[in-house]
Design a protein around this motif. Structure first.
Motif, PDB file in Angstrom:
ATOM      1  N   ASP A 143      52.238  48.906  50.977  1.00  0.00           N
ATOM      2  CA  ASP A 143      52.481  50.326  50.729  1.00  0.00           C
ATOM      3  C   ASP A 143      51.612  51.208  51.603  1.00  0.00           C
ATOM      4  O   ASP A 143      51.913  52.385  51.807  1.00  0.00           O
ATOM      5  N   GLY A 144      50.548  50.654  52.108  1.00  0.00           N
ATOM      6  CA  GLY A 144      49.654  51.423  52.966  1.00  0.00           C
ATOM      7  C   GLY A 144      48.294  50.770  53.042  1.00  0.00           C
ATOM      8  O   GLY A 144      48.070  49.654  52.544  1.00  0.00           O
ATOM      9  N   LEU A 145      47.363  51.462  53.681  1.00  0.00           N
ATOM     10  CA  LEU A 145      46.007  50.976  53.903  1.00  0.00           C
ATOM     11  C   LEU A 145      45.016  52.011  53.400  1.00  0.00           C
ATOM     12  O   LEU A 145      45.279  53.216  53.430  1.00  0.00           O
ATOM     13  N   ILE A 146      43.867  51.536  52.960  1.00  0.00           N
ATOM     14  CA  ILE A 146      42.755  52.439  52.687  1.00  0.00           C
ATOM     15  C   ILE A 146      41.533  51.874  53.383  1.00  0.00           C
ATOM     16  O   ILE A 146      41.126  50.730  53.146  1.00  0.00           O
ATOM     17  N   GLY A 147      40.997  52.634  54.322  1.00  0.00           N
ATOM     18  CA  GLY A 147      39.813  52.197  55.038  1.00  0.00           C
ATOM     19  C   GLY A 147      38.589  52.278  54.143  1.00  0.00           C
ATOM     20  O   GLY A 147      38.413  53.251  53.395  1.00  0.00           O
ATOM     21  N   ALA A 148      37.734  51.264  54.205  1.00  0.00           N
ATOM     22  CA  ALA A 148      36.508  51.298  53.399  1.00  0.00           C
ATOM     23  C   ALA A 148      35.632  52.480  53.777  1.00  0.00           C
ATOM     24  O   ALA A 148      34.792  52.919  52.984  1.00  0.00           O
ATOM     25  N   ASP A 149      35.840  53.033  54.980  1.00  0.00           N
ATOM     26  CA  ASP A 149      35.012  54.158  55.422  1.00  0.00           C
ATOM     27  C   ASP A 149      35.254  55.424  54.613  1.00  0.00           C
ATOM     28  O   ASP A 149      34.443  56.351  54.680  1.00  0.00           O
ATOM     29  N   VAL A 150      36.350  55.494  53.848  1.00  0.00           N
ATOM     30  CA  VAL A 150      36.556  56.701  53.037  1.00  0.00           C
ATOM     31  C   VAL A 150      35.469  56.832  51.981  1.00  0.00           C
ATOM     32  O   VAL A 150      35.234  57.920  51.449  1.00  0.00           O
ATOM     33  N   PHE A 151      34.782  55.736  51.687  1.00  0.00           N
ATOM     34  CA  PHE A 151      33.703  55.754  50.701  1.00  0.00           C
ATOM     35  C   PHE A 151      32.331  55.770  51.375  1.00  0.00           C
ATOM     36  O   PHE A 151      31.362  55.244  50.831  1.00  0.00           O
ATOM     37  N   GLN A 152      32.235  56.373  52.544  1.00  0.00           N
ATOM     38  CA  GLN A 152      30.998  56.320  53.318  1.00  0.00           C
ATOM     39  C   GLN A 152      29.827  57.030  52.627  1.00  0.00           C
ATOM     40  O   GLN A 152      28.670  56.798  52.983  1.00  0.00           O
ATOM     41  N   ASP A 153      30.089  57.872  51.654  1.00  0.00           N
ATOM     42  CA  ASP A 153      29.007  58.515  50.914  1.00  0.00           C
ATOM     43  C   ASP A 153      28.385  57.583  49.876  1.00  0.00           C
ATOM     44  O   ASP A 153      27.399  57.951  49.234  1.00  0.00           O
ATOM     45  N   PHE A 154      28.984  56.406  49.681  1.00  0.00           N
ATOM     46  CA  PHE A 154      28.530  55.469  48.670  1.00  0.00           C
ATOM     47  C   PHE A 154      28.038  54.176  49.331  1.00  0.00           C
ATOM     48  O   PHE A 154      28.344  53.897  50.487  1.00  0.00           O
ATOM     49  N   LEU A 155      27.301  53.384  48.560  1.00  0.00           N
ATOM     50  CA  LEU A 155      27.066  51.996  48.922  1.00  0.00           C
ATOM     51  C   LEU A 155      28.321  51.240  48.489  1.00  0.00           C
ATOM     52  O   LEU A 155      28.670  51.215  47.308  1.00  0.00           O
ATOM     53  N   VAL A 156      29.018  50.657  49.462  1.00  0.00           N
ATOM     54  CA  VAL A 156      30.295  49.993  49.207  1.00  0.00           C
ATOM     55  C   VAL A 156      30.050  48.494  49.087  1.00  0.00           C
ATOM     56  O   VAL A 156      29.541  47.869  50.029  1.00  0.00           O
ATOM     57  N   GLU A 157      30.405  47.924  47.964  1.00  0.00           N
ATOM     58  CA  GLU A 157      30.296  46.481  47.786  1.00  0.00           C
ATOM     59  C   GLU A 157      31.688  45.901  47.575  1.00  0.00           C
ATOM     60  O   GLU A 157      32.371  46.238  46.602  1.00  0.00           O
ATOM     61  N   ILE A 158      32.107  45.055  48.505  1.00  0.00           N
ATOM     62  CA  ILE A 158      33.386  44.350  48.384  1.00  0.00           C
ATOM     63  C   ILE A 158      33.054  42.923  47.983  1.00  0.00           C
ATOM     64  O   ILE A 158      32.632  42.113  48.809  1.00  0.00           O
TER      65      ILE A 158
END
Length: 564
Positions: free
Chosen positions: A346-361
């Motif tokens: 359906d689409g993509l979401i780049g992890a960079d949209v959460f650049q204000d946060f510490l992103v843990e995948i």
């Protein structure tokens, strides 16, 4: 068997930061090989050097090459002609010719200007440490070479030293405000209103953009104007929570094979699952998803990625509400691809949209965790948002101060509370992040220094949207054998890749990890490298990353890879 791979400063002495070692050249030392004046010759049509520079600014690259060659014939021991040739060839994306021009120039003149031009070639080749050391040496020599400061600005930005990068590009602009490449880098530090004015003037006047770049600038300008006309403010977090955890959904190629993980997202209340892709930027959805969510078009654009079929038609829209877990953001931009998705999602979401946060995948536990980044010493709370192209600040490291807030959005600060830092900030490596891997960040792309045998490290793109690890044929040939692979089909947003190869056994070393690959898919990464501006030698894809718990600090260009 047919296999399908889906990809979705001031004049003080400058120190080498990040990945390079300190230079031993003292400040103020003049290069004895430099005999030319520091000032550039007047750009007059009465001399071939002046004509070449005018033609370069106008985008007439063949004409500029002819004039630079004429100048070289007249002045074979001066660096300006060779340095000009290097930059024209790099602008034409002809790295081999740029290397030859740099070698010719260095053989004649080991001057600061020529060394700076050669460093531009090294930077494009992915030799960032060597380029940085050379530019630092030129800057510390006392020779006023604007392009050395331009190069240092790019490196400082890539290692999240945004305050230092701002000083570098300001210095470059002070030394040579007419250099079109410096101008383009410099406008990235401006406000949205200033960018609009600059782009309007550039489109109406001289520029050296090719047809694709020209169209892209027009589309981006239209987008900036429309966003400014809406008077809705920037994308912002409206929920009271500042952290969340959500379960990732498995995305299958067939009933038994994963190709990635989807992040549950609600766009204007419409629920969908978007491929969580560290190799993508922002939010990209298909037209059918946009229509169901009521996202209307505000300006057109072109959407590109892996593949040889060119950029696809798309448009920008605005989502009134975007919900991820317990977080809700309002008034955020979404990109829409008009054609049917070639990657089947359906689409993509780049992890960079959460650049204000510490992103843990956390792939082993199939979870995305977002939490607050460690505060810099003395820092107060900052407004959180999704990363969006419509941000009114000029730099990803810029925090909007209370005085700069839009009418109605100002914050009342206690007299004893320190004001938030204004302007771009240099990275802060918190004590708990000392063991994280330092990476290079170019826009949304995270480039991980990766070993592939007994050769200098290469830059690999961390890409959870790529099904498998990928290596460029050029990098693979340095350590192993490469042969054609007619059974492999590689697809991305821009369609299929025409020429696909297979590389024999390669060992990848990155972070604190080592992985053996019995064989790797290989294809030419030149288009991606040209777009980013430095050599991308491969991808760390989903088959490797799915084994890891990954923590990403986009603010400070840090990544932690933990195998579980």
């Amino acid at each position: 068997m047919l296999r399908v791979l889906r990809l979705a400063l001031p004049c003080a002495v400058i120190s080498v930061l990040g990945f390079a070692q300190s230079t031993s050249q003292p400040a103020g030392a003049k290069d004895p090989a430099s005999s030319q004046s520091a000032a550039s010759p007047a750009t007059s049509v009465d001399n071939p050097l002046g004509e070449a520079r005018i033609l370069y600014r106008q985008g007439n690259f063949p004409g500029a090459i002819a004039k630079y060659e004429q100048y070289v014939q007249q002045h074979p021991q001066l660096p300006d002609g060779y340095a000009g040739l290097v930059r024209v060839y790099l602008k034409q994306r002809d790295v081999e010719q740029a290397i030859r021009a740099a070698d010719r120039g260095i053989a004649q003149s080991n001057s600061p200007r020529m060394r700076s031009a050669r460093a531009e070639v090294w930077f494009r080749q992915g030799k960032i440490q060597e380029a940085e050391k050379e530019w630092v040496g030129v800057a510390n020599s006392g020779y006023p070479e604007a392009r050395a400061y331009l190069g240092l600005a790019r490196i400082r930005d890539a290692i999240a030293m945004h305050k230092t990068a701002k000083a570098m590009i300001d210095k470059a602009h002070d030394l040579d405000p007419n250099d079109s490449d410096i101008q383009e880098e410099w406008i990235g530090t401006l406000s949205r209103a200033q960018r609009i004015k600059y782009l309007e003037d550039s489109l109406a006047g001289e520029n050296n953009w090719d047809a694709e770049e020209h169209e892209g600038v027009k589309d981006y300008l239209a987008y900036l104007k429309e966003r400014a006309n809406q008077h809705k403010g920037s994308c912002r977090l409206v929920s009271k929570v500042t952290a969340t955890e959500t379960t990732l959904a498995r995305l299958l190629i067939d009933p038994t094979h994963l190709h990635g993980y989807g992040l549950p997202v609600a766009l204007n209340g419409h629920k969908t699952k978007l491929l969580l892709d560290t190799g993508a930027s922002g939010i990209l959805v298909t037209r059918s998803i946009a229509e169901r969510a009521g996202i209307s078009k505000i300006s057109q654009t072109k959407v590109g990625g892996i593949g040889d079929k060119g950029r696809r038609n798309g448009y920008f829209g605005i989502a009134d509400s975007i919900k991820v877990g317990d977080l809700e953001f309002q008034n955020c931009s979404v990109e829409v691809i008009e054609e049917r998705s070639v990657v089947g999602d359906d689409g993509l979401i780049g992890a960079d949209v959460f650049q204000d946060f510490l992103v843990e995948i956390d792939f082993p536990d199939e979870k995305l965790k977002l939490s607050q980044l460690p505060k810099r010493p003395g820092e107060v709370d900052q407004e959180l948002a999704l990363n969006s192209e419509d941000d009114d600040s000029g730099d990803s490291g810029t925090a909007e101060s209370t005085a700069d807030a839009r009418p109605g959005e100002g914050k009342t600060a206690d007299a004893k509370t320190p004001a938030p830092a204004s302007g771009p900030q240099d990275r802060y490596i918190a004590p708990e992040m000392q063991s994280f891997t330092h990476v290079f960040r170019f826009g949304h792309d995270l480039l991980v220094p990766t070993g592939i045998g007994n050769v200098p490290y290469k830059l690999f793109l961390m890409d959870t949207g790529a099904t498998m690890n990928v290596i460029s044929p050029a990098a693979a040939r340095e350590v192993t054998k490469v042969q054609g692979d007619s059974d492999m089909i590689v697809k991305g947003i821009s369609g299929e890749v025409n020429n696909v190869f297979s590389a024999n056994k390669a060992v990848l070393v990155f972070g604190r990890l080592r992985q053996e690959n019995q064989d790797m898919t290989a294809f030419d990464t030149k288009n991606l490298s040209d777009d980013i501006g430095t050599e991308i030698s491969g991808f760390l894809g989903f088959t490797t990353l799915r084994l890891l718990d990954i923590k990403i600090d986009y603010r400070d260009a840090l990544v932690d890879f933990k195998y579980r």
